[in-house]
Design an enzyme around this catalytic site. Structure first.
Site, PDB file in Angstrom:
ATOM      1  N   ASP A 114      17.746  -0.309  -9.437  1.00  0.00           N
ATOM      2  CA  ASP A 114      17.721   0.919  -9.285  1.00  0.00           C
ATOM      3  C   ASP A 114      19.164   1.618  -9.394  1.00  0.00           C
ATOM      4  O   ASP A 114      20.008   1.186  -8.758  1.00  0.00           O
ATOM      5  CB  ASP A 114      17.108   1.468  -7.939  1.00  0.00           C
ATOM      6  CG  ASP A 114      16.684   2.774  -7.832  1.00  0.00           C
ATOM      7  OD1 ASP A 114      17.240   3.421  -8.043  1.00  0.00           O
ATOM      8  OD2 ASP A 114      15.605   2.908  -7.175  1.00  0.00           O
ATOM      9  N   THR A 121      14.022   8.270  -9.652  1.00  0.00           N
ATOM     10  CA  THR A 121      13.549   6.933  -9.585  1.00  0.00           C
ATOM     11  C   THR A 121      11.953   6.892  -9.881  1.00  0.00           C
ATOM     12  O   THR A 121      11.806   6.010 -10.791  1.00  0.00           O
ATOM     13  CB  THR A 121      13.642   6.717  -8.153  1.00  0.00           C
ATOM     14  OG1 THR A 121      15.058   6.541  -7.893  1.00  0.00           O
ATOM     15  CG2 THR A 121      13.113   5.378  -7.782  1.00  0.00           C
ATOM     16  N   HIS A 158      24.444   5.988  -3.960  1.00  0.00           N
ATOM     17  CA  HIS A 158      24.263   7.450  -3.191  1.00  0.00           C
ATOM     18  C   HIS A 158      25.137   7.024  -1.880  1.00  0.00           C
ATOM     19  O   HIS A 158      25.572   8.339  -1.742  1.00  0.00           O
ATOM     20  CB  HIS A 158      22.921   7.363  -2.657  1.00  0.00           C
ATOM     21  CG  HIS A 158      22.005   7.767  -3.796  1.00  0.00           C
ATOM     22  ND1 HIS A 158      22.140   8.891  -4.343  1.00  0.00           N
ATOM     23  CD2 HIS A 158      20.863   6.985  -4.047  1.00  0.00           C
ATOM     24  CE1 HIS A 158      20.922   9.117  -5.246  1.00  0.00           C
ATOM     25  NE2 HIS A 158      20.253   7.960  -5.035  1.00  0.00           N
TER      26      HIS A 158
HETATM   27 ZN    ZN Z   1      16.263   5.377  -8.743  1.00  0.00          ZN
END
Ligand code: ZN
Length: 536
Positions: free
Chosen positions: A38, A77, A292
């Protein structure tokens, strides 16, 4: 490859393990390992590549596409994961964002989470029942099981939306991390592998995490970057307090828990050792949380990626020991963008944050007052970009005025690059050209579903971060139509595969046609948006 040839390979080799096909293609691998890291952008792969010595290094010796594209505009995502094992762009998967708005939804909460079923009574977009309801196309696993029911499909991830989008409806096992444990769809029995994984992860989470040691390769990244108030990033070591489930997900241990559970499933279910090809989908979410919370270019990300490199290496070595003939396809659901504060230190003076003034909840009342209307008028993202919906309770003339006024308002905002109306988006063709050459309208079109998408779409200028500096813990993000959020590595590895590197742009929707050719799975004409990349 022709359908008949593909079918021949499917019947002769991939699924029955029989005689050689006409082109003496190697036998189909027995296990497809699809990994989504991710927020693992093409930039991160490039920045850290020379220091990888584990799993990433192994994959970098295979078929390497350093400029893969999640080609659509909505680089989040759920849409990103929806492309990886379907071969379809979000315009076709129906997964236009993590969250969208259905102003006509029967329940009070009009926000719709991508993997929920909003028709289940008593649910909201925050307290939802996980479901496949919104995914409009089959996955590789679904297609494989339809042809060879003996194939098994297992999906394990750090996030529900990742697990669901890569699994498909027919998955034998589907598990994701939520809060303090791995969860599955309602009513699924808990196998011993999951019970063990939960105990191990809960033990880990219950203890404070000591700071990581700083690897030598990470020293150049170890620079403090003031954000706001007393918050500074760049020199973090991923430490967290006992029981801190928010910070835990931003550590290599969270990815290790996913990999360990997957390895246990491989063992218990004898994946890759059955009569047919199996699929193991892995969603490694920690990189996204690290990005993040700390940005993409500090010691935190460097420490995490080098640790993940080691974990992946260990995972592949375990598969080797099991004597399994497997193919790995690794990519990301989207790229990422560093905190503007560090970007400004590193030569990008225009990097900036939004202040929230573009949010639908702020602009709606302004338009209502100006036009003499009642009600919310506008629905949309709280960060002021992406899809916006005009209140369907307004009459046609009122909706026309709101659209004209909203387009003018957003179009005049200094941080906005473009506003595209539904009509403008639908006038764009779904592109067939290389993704690095697409117009903004084409990028938006690729994640636009007329049944779900907004009445207009707002795109922020490059290097604008749609989060105020006071936000916690998320201070950096992705989601833009710009290449730092669209470009991801696409890496294939299989023992014996001749490695090569293709720097030209390809797409994540090319992964399924490529794997399908390798395992002899015929794909119906026009069923996917991608194309086979090699060995076709
Ligand atoms: Zn993501």
């Amino acid at each position: 490859m022709s359908f008949l040839k593909a079918l021949g390979i499917a019947l002769g080799l991939g699924l029955a393990g029989g005689a050689a096909a006409e082109d003496r293609a190697p036998p189909a691998p027995k296990l497809v390992v699809a990994v989504a890291v991710d927020q693992f952008s093409a930039d991160l792969f490039a920045q850290h590549r020379r220091h990888f010595s584990g799993g990433f290094a192994r994959l970098a010796g295979g078929a390497v596409f350093p400029s893969g594209y999640q080609s659509h505009a909505s680089t989040e995502t759920c849409p990103g994961h929806s492309t990886i094992l379907t071969g379809a762009r979000p315009a076709r998967t129906g997964i236009i964002a993590n969250m969208w708005v259905d102003p006509s939804a029967a329940r009070e909460d009009k926000n719709i989470y991508c993997v929920e079923d909003e028709t289940v009574p008593g649910t909201t977009s925050a307290r939802y029942e996980v479901s496949f309801a919104h995914l409009k196309v089959p996955t590789l696993g679904d297609r494989l099981k339809a042809l060879s029911p003996a194939s098994r499909v297992v999906s394990v991830s750090g996030k529900d939306r990742s697990a669901v989008m890569m699994a498909g409806r027919g998955a034998d096992e589907i598990w994701w991390w939520k809060g303090t444990q791995f969860m599955s769809l309602a009513g699924r029995p808990v196998p011993s592998a999951v019970a063990g994984a939960n105990r191990a992860a809960q033990d880990r989470l219950a203890k404070a995490r000591p700071p990581s040691r700083l690897p030598d390769a990470c020293r150049p990244f170890d620079v403090a970057v003031p954000i706001d108030g007393d918050l500074s990033v760049g020199r973090g070591r991923l430490a967290h307090a006992a029981g801190d489930r928010v910070r835990y997900v931003a550590t290599p241990e969270a990815d290790a828990a996913v990999l360990d559970l997957a390895a246990q499933f491989v063992k218990d279910m004898k994946l890759g050792r059955g009569p047919a090809t199996d699929v193991l989908a892995l969603g490694l979410s920690a990189t996204d949380y690290v990005g993040h919370y700390y940005g993409t270019a500090g010691a935190e990300m460097c420490i995490h990626l080098l640790a993940l490199d080691g974990l992946l290496g260990r995972f592949f070595t375990a598969l080797d020991r099991g004597g399994i003939d497997y193919v790995v396809a690794l990519t990301a659901d989207h790229g990422g963008h560093d905190v503007p504060e560090r970007n400004r230190m590193h030569g990008v003076a225009e990097a900036q944050r939004t202040d929230g003034a573009l949010a639908a909840s702020r602009v709606g009342p302004l338009l209502a007052a100006e036009l003499g209307l009642k009600g919310p008028v506008l629905y949309g993202d709280v960060a002021g970009y992406g899809d916006f919906w005009i209140d369907p309770a307004l009459d046609a003339a009122q909706r026309e005025s709101v659209l004209a006024r909203a387009v003018a308002f957003y179009g005049a905002a200094p941080q906005v690059a473009a506003v595209l109306t539904r009509a403008q988006v639908l006038a764009a063709e779904v592109p067939r050209t290389p993704p690095d050459t697409w117009t903004l309208a084409e990028r938006v079109r690729a994640s636009f579903d007329p049944a779900r998408s907004g009445d207009f779409v707002v795109l922020l200028k490059p290097r604008v971060t749609p989060i105020p500096s006071s936000a916690r813990p998320t201070i950096a993000t992705h989601g833009s139509p710009w290449d730092y959020d669209r470009r991801v590595p696409i890496l294939f590895w299989r023992r014996g595969l001749s490695g090569f590197e293709q720097p030209l742009a390809v797409e994540t929707v090319d992964i399924v046609p490529t794997l399908a050719a390798m395992i002899g799975l015929p794909l119906p004409e026009d069923a996917v948006d991608g194309r086979c990349l090699f060995g076709c």
